[in-house]
Write a protein that holds these residues in place. Structure first.
Motif, PDB file in Angstrom:
ATOM      1  N   ALA A 199       4.221 -11.396 -11.667  1.00 41.93           N
ATOM      2  CA  ALA A 199       4.972 -10.178 -11.986  1.00 41.93           C
ATOM      3  C   ALA A 199       4.136  -8.929 -11.707  1.00 41.93           C
ATOM      4  O   ALA A 199       4.650  -7.945 -11.156  1.00 41.93           O
ATOM      5  N   GLU A 200       2.861  -8.966 -12.049  1.00 43.40           N
ATOM      6  CA  GLU A 200       1.998  -7.819 -11.784  1.00 43.40           C
ATOM      7  C   GLU A 200       1.846  -7.599 -10.277  1.00 43.40           C
ATOM      8  O   GLU A 200       1.930  -6.465  -9.801  1.00 43.40           O
ATOM      9  N   LYS A 201       1.646  -8.664  -9.529  1.00 37.86           N
ATOM     10  CA  LYS A 201       1.508  -8.531  -8.075  1.00 37.86           C
ATOM     11  C   LYS A 201       2.777  -7.938  -7.473  1.00 37.86           C
ATOM     12  O   LYS A 201       2.719  -7.046  -6.631  1.00 37.86           O
ATOM     13  N   PHE A 202       3.921  -8.407  -7.940  1.00 38.40           N
ATOM     14  CA  PHE A 202       5.183  -7.866  -7.456  1.00 38.40           C
ATOM     15  C   PHE A 202       5.274  -6.369  -7.763  1.00 38.40           C
ATOM     16  O   PHE A 202       5.650  -5.568  -6.902  1.00 38.40           O
ATOM     17  N   ALA A 203       4.931  -5.986  -8.985  1.00 38.81           N
ATOM     18  CA  ALA A 203       4.988  -4.578  -9.382  1.00 38.81           C
ATOM     19  C   ALA A 203       4.057  -3.730  -8.517  1.00 38.81           C
ATOM     20  O   ALA A 203       4.435  -2.652  -8.049  1.00 38.81           O
ATOM     21  N   HIS A 204       2.831  -4.204  -8.297  1.00 40.51           N
ATOM     22  CA  HIS A 204       1.880  -3.480  -7.454  1.00 40.51           C
ATOM     23  C   HIS A 204       2.406  -3.336  -6.029  1.00 40.51           C
ATOM     24  O   HIS A 204       2.352  -2.241  -5.443  1.00 40.51           O
ATOM     25  N   ASP A 205       2.909  -4.439  -5.464  1.00 40.63           N
ATOM     26  CA  ASP A 205       3.428  -4.402  -4.087  1.00 40.63           C
ATOM     27  C   ASP A 205       4.606  -3.431  -3.972  1.00 40.63           C
ATOM     28  O   ASP A 205       4.709  -2.682  -3.005  1.00 40.63           O
ATOM     29  N   LEU A 206       5.472  -3.440  -4.963  1.00 49.68           N
ATOM     30  CA  LEU A 206       6.640  -2.571  -4.944  1.00 49.68           C
ATOM     31  C   LEU A 206       6.238  -1.095  -5.021  1.00 49.68           C
ATOM     32  O   LEU A 206       6.711  -0.271  -4.236  1.00 49.68           O
ATOM     33  N   LEU A 207       5.347  -0.757  -5.937  1.00 48.60           N
ATOM     34  CA  LEU A 207       4.970   0.644  -6.136  1.00 48.60           C
ATOM     35  C   LEU A 207       4.108   1.200  -5.003  1.00 48.60           C
ATOM     36  O   LEU A 207       4.220   2.373  -4.659  1.00 48.60           O
ATOM     37  N   GLU A 208       3.257   0.359  -4.425  1.00 44.35           N
ATOM     38  CA  GLU A 208       2.357   0.883  -3.390  1.00 44.35           C
ATOM     39  C   GLU A 208       3.078   1.203  -2.076  1.00 44.35           C
ATOM     40  O   GLU A 208       2.516   1.849  -1.208  1.00 44.35           O
ATOM     41  N   LYS A 209       4.327   0.779  -1.957  1.00 49.83           N
ATOM     42  CA  LYS A 209       5.098   1.119  -0.758  1.00 49.83           C
ATOM     43  C   LYS A 209       5.288   2.622  -0.630  1.00 49.83           C
ATOM     44  O   LYS A 209       5.356   3.142   0.485  1.00 49.83           O
ATOM     45  N   ARG A 210       5.384   3.326  -1.753  1.00 43.94           N
ATOM     46  CA  ARG A 210       5.677   4.762  -1.710  1.00 43.94           C
ATOM     47  C   ARG A 210       4.739   5.624  -2.549  1.00 43.94           C
ATOM     48  O   ARG A 210       4.910   6.834  -2.597  1.00 43.94           O
TER      49      ARG A 210
END
Length: 125
Positions: free
Chosen positions: A87-98
């Protein structure tokens, strides 16, 4: 006096939580998949928030507070998850896009981060 005996028997932080939950060491405790993804802020860094994971976000907050003489870190959101690492990796990947990222810190206002993560984090419950 009672608190000192408790600390001697169980330790503090993750060591204490591990022993209270029946684990012999904090190392086995860290293998627990379940936990929380959290959003943490500090007024010293007004445009930044930390997206992290822990078995217990409140306990993690206490660890941050010990490094701040002002004890001014604030937990603004927590998401219960069945696999905190994924879940943390997903959150990081999602936020770092923008949003700019430095480690686990993102240049994003915490209400925006919370609104972005609210629905996707439900998939990790």
């Amino acid at each position: 006096r009672i608190l000192n005996k408790f600390k001697q028997k169980y330790g503090t932080g993750n060591r204490m939580l591990a022993r209270l939950l029946g684990h012999k060491t904090a190392k086995t405790f860290e293998k627990i998949k379940e936990g929380q993804v959290y959003i943490l802020v500090n007024p010293a860094f007004p445009s930044w928030c930390k997206i992290g994971m822990a078995v217990d976000a409140e306990d993690r907050l206490k660890q941050f507070q010990t490094s701040s003489p002002y004890r001014d870190y604030k937990l603004v959101a927590t998401y219960d998850t069945s696999d905190r690492r994924k879940a943390e990796k997903f959150a990081h990947d999602l936020l770092e896009k923008r949003h700019e990222r430095r480690g686990e810190w993102f240049c994003i206002q915490h209400p925006v981060a919370a609104s972005i993560l609210e629905l996707p984090m439900r998939e990790f419950q």
